[in-house]
Design an enzyme around this catalytic site. Structure first.
Site, PDB file in Angstrom:
ATOM      1  N   ARG A  46     -56.780  40.551 -22.582  1.00  0.00           N
ATOM      2  CA  ARG A  46     -56.466  39.116 -22.481  1.00  0.00           C
ATOM      3  C   ARG A  46     -56.486  38.476 -23.868  1.00  0.00           C
ATOM      4  NH1 ARG A  46     -60.492  36.176 -21.677  1.00  0.00           N
ATOM      5  NH2 ARG A  46     -61.334  37.320 -19.913  1.00  0.00           N
ATOM      6  N   TYR A  98     -37.282  19.337 -17.461  1.00  0.00           N
ATOM      7  CA  TYR A  98     -37.320  20.411 -16.468  1.00  0.00           C
ATOM      8  C   TYR A  98     -38.224  19.967 -15.307  1.00  0.00           C
ATOM      9  CZ  TYR A  98     -38.433  24.959 -14.456  1.00  0.00           C
ATOM     10  OH  TYR A  98     -38.614  26.006 -13.598  1.00  0.00           O
ATOM     11  N   ASP A 171     -39.672  21.450 -26.291  1.00  0.00           N
ATOM     12  CA  ASP A 171     -39.257  22.579 -25.450  1.00  0.00           C
ATOM     13  C   ASP A 171     -37.883  23.020 -25.965  1.00  0.00           C
ATOM     14  OD1 ASP A 171     -38.157  24.216 -23.492  1.00  0.00           O
ATOM     15  OD2 ASP A 171     -39.113  23.151 -21.839  1.00  0.00           O
ATOM     16  N   LYS A 196     -35.757  32.760 -20.176  1.00  0.00           N
ATOM     17  CA  LYS A 196     -34.366  32.344 -20.317  1.00  0.00           C
ATOM     18  C   LYS A 196     -33.715  33.109 -21.483  1.00  0.00           C
ATOM     19  CE  LYS A 196     -35.858  29.651 -17.058  1.00  0.00           C
ATOM     20  NZ  LYS A 196     -36.362  28.308 -17.304  1.00  0.00           N
TER      21      LYS A 196
HETATM   22  C1  LIG Z   1     -37.456  27.471 -16.940  1.00  0.00           C
HETATM   23  C2  LIG Z   1     -37.887  26.379 -17.831  1.00  0.00           C
HETATM   24  C3  LIG Z   1     -39.250  26.075 -18.003  1.00  0.00           C
HETATM   25  C4  LIG Z   1     -40.344  26.778 -17.229  1.00  0.00           C
HETATM   26  O1  LIG Z   1     -40.467  28.103 -17.586  1.00  0.00           O
HETATM   27  P1  LIG Z   1     -40.944  29.272 -16.563  1.00  0.00           P
HETATM   28  O2  LIG Z   1     -40.818  30.504 -17.375  1.00  0.00           O
HETATM   29  O3  LIG Z   1     -40.045  29.219 -15.382  1.00  0.00           O
HETATM   30  O4  LIG Z   1     -42.372  28.941 -16.185  1.00  0.00           O
HETATM   31  C5  LIG Z   1     -39.569  25.090 -18.908  1.00  0.00           C
HETATM   32  N1  LIG Z   1     -38.612  24.409 -19.588  1.00  0.00           N
HETATM   33  C6  LIG Z   1     -37.306  24.663 -19.434  1.00  0.00           C
HETATM   34  C7  LIG Z   1     -36.299  23.890 -20.214  1.00  0.00           C
HETATM   35  C8  LIG Z   1     -36.896  25.655 -18.549  1.00  0.00           C
HETATM   36  O5  LIG Z   1     -35.585  25.890 -18.374  1.00  0.00           O
END
Ligand SMILES: *Cc1c(COP(=O)(O)O)cnc(C)c1O
Length: 381
Positions: A46, A98, A171, A196
């Site tokens: 961890r 999101y 983000d 992503k």
């Molecule tokens: C998918 C997404 C998240 C969340 O991420 P996860 O890996 O699904 O927990 C946060 N911000 C954006 C812009 C996203 O597309």
């Protein structure tokens, strides 16, 4: 090193033991010690893992930060970041977020007394006004946003936030570091859903935080270990494998997205096309200044509302109807009923997430097939 070279070589020398050009997947939850607290830098999985350590250093290098940290999901990264703040903290956030980010902020608001002021982050003046209204610990931005692809002027917001004590978090999931590096523009921390574009193949769930300074990085690393939302070594390996091709993939995603956006713009059944790379995008000039490319995401609003959207979705055959984005395969999403269903109707419609909105994640198939697919689907409405 230039960016595409960093993707492959930064923090990734051949394995010193065997010469393996890829870091091995170290499947070990614990590490032997020669005497209490005498070890080779790894103690418990961890707290740290050699495969994860390579990914984390590579993430720091490509975002231009001091510290990279990998998490088991994007929301795991966000939850850990929120642990940094005392109860009763105040956040100024962009209003187009999101859905899962919004849900977690609202949970913290109800449960722990977090104050979140949502503002239209296209306007630096509105963010400045929210900062003038009272002390804030963080400005939280998505740019481009999900799903409406609006931008915030990251450099201007950071300059304004840093007149006070507010940290600026961005983000960067949609742009990826191939097209935008918020830390270089002045942000303090970057968040990713590595699920992503960074992973890029729709085969893992993962997240990341990259801190601009080492002291803040150490604080987040402490929280990463304390909270424990860490990824498996194999998932770390897959994100590293994805990183190697990020540059070529992003250029292909962006070329397809531009072709799809141009094909749909002005079509009589399409009310609006949202893509920062179109000259008609209201923030196209900012996109050119702040980004090195415009990304692979395109949203469209169909004239016939929810009915038009349903017919459009049925007419597609190359794009797969599924949540998520950023993989090599093209995906399509209906935000109002899928990714953003947790946002109340009035709230989402006020921001433009209507029943007629469809979000396209343009993959790296032949762009002509993607254009044919969307044109066939709009004709069939
Ligand atoms: C998918 C997404 C998240 C969340 O991420 P996860 O890996 O699904 O927990 C946060 N911000 C954006 C812009 C996203 O597309």
């Amino acid at each position: 090193m230039r960016f595409d070279t960093k993707l492959i070589h930064a923090a990734q020398p051949p394995d010193p033991l065997t010469g393996a050009v890829n870091v091995p997947v170290y499947l070990s939850s614990t590490f032997a010690q020669s005497a209490p607290n005498r070890h080779k830098g790894f103690v418990y999985g961890r707290s740290g893992n050699p495969t994860r350590a390579v990914l984390e250093s590579a993430l720091a290098a490509i975002e231009g930060g001091a510290t990279g940290l990998a998490f088991s999901s994007g929301l795991g990264a966000l939850a850990t970041l929120l642990e940094h703040f005392p109860s009763g903290a105040r956040i100024v956030a962009g209003e187009d977020l999101y859905g899962g980010t919004w849900r977690l902020f609202e949970h913290h608001r109800r449960q722990f007394g977090l104050t979140v002021d949502y503002v239209d982050a296209r306007s630096t003046e509105r963010i400045a006004a929210a900062l003038d209204a009272g002390p804030a610990q963080m400005v939280y931005l998505e740019s481009p946003t999900n799903p409406l692809l609006t931008l915030a002027d990251i450099g201007a917001v950071a300059r304004r936030a840093h007149r006070g004590d507010a940290l600026v978090a961005v983000d960067n999931t949609f742009a990826s570091p191939a097209f935008q590096r918020p830390l270089e523009l002045g942000a303090d921390v970057v968040l990713h859903s590595t699920t992503k574009y960074l992973g890029g193949h729709s085969d893992i769930i993962g997240g990341a935080l990259i801190a601009r300074t080492a002291p803040f990085g150490e604080r987040l690393a402490w929280l990463q270990n304390a909270v424990g939302a860490v990824p498996s070594p194999f998932d770390c390996f897959l994100v590293l494998r994805g990183l190697h091709t990020l540059g070529v993939r992003m250029r292909a995603h962006a070329a397809s997205a531009l072709a799809v956006a141009r094909a749909l713009e002005g079509h009589r059944r399409v009310r609006r096309v949202y893509y920062p790379g179109l000259a008609s995008h209201p923030q196209h000039a900012l996109a050119r200044r702040q980004m090195d490319g415009f990304g692979g995401m395109v949203s469209i609003e169909l004239r016939d509302g929810g009915r038009g959207a349903r017919r459009f979705l049925r007419g597609l055959s190359v794009f797969t109807l599924a949540e998520s984005l950023g993989g090599v395969e093209s995906l399509v999403d209906h935000p109002a009923s899928m990714t953003h269903a947790s946002v109340p109707r009035a709230e989402r419609e006020a921001h433009g997430v209507t029943d007629g909105l469809v979000r396209l994640s343009c993959g790296i198939e032949d762009p002509a097939d993607l254009v044919d697919d969307v044109l066939r689907a709009v004709r069939g409405i």
